[in-house]
Structure formats: structure tokens, C-alpha cells
Motif scaffolding. Sequence first.
Motif, PDB file in Angstrom:
ATOM      1  N   CYS A 179       0.831  -1.197   0.000  1.00 28.06           N
ATOM      2  CA  CYS A 179       0.000   0.000   0.000  1.00 28.06           C
ATOM      3  C   CYS A 179       0.863   1.243   0.000  1.00 28.06           C
ATOM      4  O   CYS A 179       1.958   1.263   0.564  1.00 28.06           O
ATOM      5  N   THR A 180       0.343   2.279  -0.629  1.00 29.81           N
ATOM      6  CA  THR A 180       1.007   3.580  -0.665  1.00 29.81           C
ATOM      7  C   THR A 180       0.363   4.498   0.358  1.00 29.81           C
ATOM      8  O   THR A 180      -0.868   4.538   0.485  1.00 29.81           O
ATOM      9  N   GLN A 235      -2.406  -0.733  -4.228  1.00 31.66           N
ATOM     10  CA  GLN A 235      -1.733  -0.499  -5.501  1.00 31.66           C
ATOM     11  C   GLN A 235      -2.380  -1.293  -6.627  1.00 31.66           C
ATOM     12  O   GLN A 235      -3.043  -2.302  -6.410  1.00 31.66           O
ATOM     13  N   GLY A 241       3.537   8.956   0.231  1.00 31.49           N
ATOM     14  CA  GLY A 241       4.324   8.396  -0.853  1.00 31.49           C
ATOM     15  C   GLY A 241       5.094   7.152  -0.478  1.00 31.49           C
ATOM     16  O   GLY A 241       5.547   6.410  -1.358  1.00 31.49           O
ATOM     17  N   ASP A 242       5.257   6.895   0.819  1.00 28.75           N
ATOM     18  CA  ASP A 242       5.957   5.684   1.258  1.00 28.75           C
ATOM     19  C   ASP A 242       5.118   4.447   0.954  1.00 28.75           C
ATOM     20  O   ASP A 242       3.890   4.519   0.806  1.00 28.75           O
ATOM     21  N   THR A 243       5.794   3.311   0.885  1.00 32.62           N
ATOM     22  CA  THR A 243       5.123   2.035   0.625  1.00 32.62           C
ATOM     23  C   THR A 243       5.223   1.144   1.853  1.00 32.62           C
ATOM     24  O   THR A 243       6.282   1.051   2.481  1.00 32.62           O
TER      25      THR A 243
END
Length: 445
Positions: A102-103, A122, A186-188
Amino acid sequence: MNNKDKKSTALWAQQLFKQSSASITALQKKVYFAHRYHDDCPVQEQTQFSSLFSNAGIEHLSSQLDAGHLQRLFKDELFITKDYPEPIEPPHPNAANLTTYCTVLNCYHETADTKTFRLGTQYGRTLDYLPGQYITLSVLIAGQEYKRSYSLASTPTSPSILEITVKRSPNGGVVSNWLHDNLKMGDTLKVKGPFGKFSCVNHAPQKILFLAAGSGIVPIMSMLRWLADTEARVDVMLLLSFRTPEDIIYGHELKLIAAHHKNIHLTITLTADATALTQWSGLNGRIDEKMLAQQVADLPERTVYLCGPELFMAECKNNLQKLSLPAEQLFCESFSVNSPVTKTPYYRVAAQPLRKKTGNYRVKFAKSGKTITADGQMTLLELAEKSEIIISHECRAGVCGECMIKCRKGQIEMTPQAEIDDFDRKKGWVYACCAYPVSNVVLDI
């Protein structure tokens, strides 16, 4: 396994979302039912709560629908969604690959020490879950992988969006504090789940009491948002406990939901000293037997969902019993997973009591071709780890169901905390983290 048990994730999700009039296109800002509707908005027709969880009107549908089928079914509106007597069941935890990425779409404070993280799936994937369930995050901190489970605060009516609300831990909660300090848009994140059975969907009650303290409101909020979004015809009472007005999580949204739904009644009590609450006109004090009796006159008629710190839950359970709440009408959520993934093949959970030796038994892992001797002190999961046999697991507490395996032959004893269905138990399935051999056994792994 019969057709009912083989019901696919996509089929289950299609029924749940279609019946709740949900859109598969999720909003990208913080907007929920209470925020979208105003006083001049026409009132939606309420839906009988139990009818949201049934599927008898579906004719001749494949139980092997994939995500592409699900998207087309939403688009083409092939499903009839009226009068379904057969209950909808969530997909089994082992029925599909539960790991996804997930973002991070947004991060914002609910209170000074509590933060909500909105995650987007995603590649257009939807996550099929029940309101009240939880997910497990895997994060890398200082070169060490940690796993931590968090209840979902979001509602399945927005299946492409997940939200978790995380409270900073002053006592050094490794993962929670790391999320507060490091996670950004923006991190995953690596996500596994959903897990858990703490959901009003499983019981379809007509009267509900939500009892929560502090961050225990999170899974309750998921269920409340879903009930509001689906306009379920169910009488809902919330009795919530926080320390001060500044500590109330989701405070504004709770008030909006209650204001826009005559069937939802909100009561908040604060536990700080009354002299420090000069601007507070609501209840003051802990939720005790007297407060429960005064605020919930029809308590024995309600199904209760309880979540919060262990001491709070223990006191509430005792008080609910005194007030004659039937035991089968109480459902609780309590777990804590915040341990690093260790490369050591075997370790014992500290909270797990040491059992007495019960004998010498042969434990055969049929697919692995290994046979070991056990004395009844170690769980099947521990025995597998000791033998370097991999059994997928998450909570190690009998909650998530990730470690479910089948016993082909022999007798297994499971501890009471194993939240396994009677149907699965009768078929020989066991939760390896809570299961002990009490005879020679053959395991299908």
C-alpha cells in the motif's frame, strides 16, 4: 469442503459492497458519510440490517471470480441484491494471498499523540474486509523487520482505501513510534490481512452497544462508519471513555454521525479529575456498573462490542456480567503484536504459560517428511519452528488464523483463546500457535 466454504473473496466482496450501495471508486480526501450529507439532503431509505449479509438471490455464479471479474460485475450490475437469506461469510484467511503493498496517501493527527495514516492499495486492487478487522504491517527498523497489527478504522464501503489510527506509546512502542516519526506520504508499506472476527457483520444484531476506551475506539469506528454508510436499521449506542476532551479520538466525526442518524446515540465520559474539566458538561468518571445501568437501560437486549486497555476490559466484563448481559452477546478485541521477526527457529511467547508434560508423542509432518517426539509442552507452531518447518503466522495468540493447519490423525488440544470456528474444528483444522498434541498425530504440512 462444500460450495459454501469455497466462496471466493471476490464474490463475498461483491455482495457486501453492492448491497451497501458502495462505490468502488474511493475518495482521496477525508470524507465520510456524516461529512457528505447535510440537513437539506434527502434521507436515504434505511435497510434492514440483517439483509445486508445474505445472498440467496444470486443465481449460477462461479465461486472462482478473480479481481477482474469483480470489476466487471460492479460495472455491468449483474447482481440482484434483494432478499438474501443465506449469510455472507468473509473469505477464509488462508483462501488467498493476503500480502499486498500500500502507498501512504495521507497522514494527519487525530489528537496530539494519535495519528491516522491513509493507505491506498496499488494497481487498482481492492481489499475485501469486514468492518472491525485488522491488518499486520511489516516495517524495517534499524535493519530489523518488525510486525505490528493495527485495527482498521476505515469502512469497507471504500474498498481501495485503508486507514489505521496509531497512538504514540510513551513506553517505547517500537513500531507505533516509528510510524509517527518516519512514515510520510508516498511511502510504501507491506500489509498482510485482513484478520480477526471482531465485527458486527458476523452477528447482525438489531441492538448494539459499543464500549471503548482510548484507542480502543479504532475498530469500533470502522463498524460505526460502515453502519452509517449503509443506513443499517439497527439501534446503536456508544459509551466511550477518554481522559480529557483533547484525547477524544474522532471527536468531531462522532458528533456528526450521531447528529445525522437518529438511530445512533453517543455518550462520552472523561476520566480526568473533575476540577480539570471546567469546560466539560458531559459525564465524568470511569465506566462502572452504575454508569452502565443508568446509560443503557436495555443492556441485556443488546449485543456488546468491547475494546480497550486490558484493565478497562476486565472491569467492563465484570460489570456487564453483574447487569445480566448474556455471555454470548459480548464480543471483545484485545491483542498486541510488536515483536521483531527473529531468525531463531524457535522461541516461546513470554505470556504463554508453561504446560506440564503430558507424555511422549510422535508428531509427523506429512508433507515435510519429518517426524519428531513431543512431550505436550510445546505448541505445534513451536515444534515446527524447532524442526525448521515453516508455518505462516502473525499474532501467535489464536486470533488471526494465519497458522491454521489440518490434523489428519490423532488428538490435538487447543487453548481457549483460539478463535477458530466450530465448523473448522470439526473438520480437523487447528491453530498451530495454540495447539498441543495429546496423542501421536499426523499433520498435513
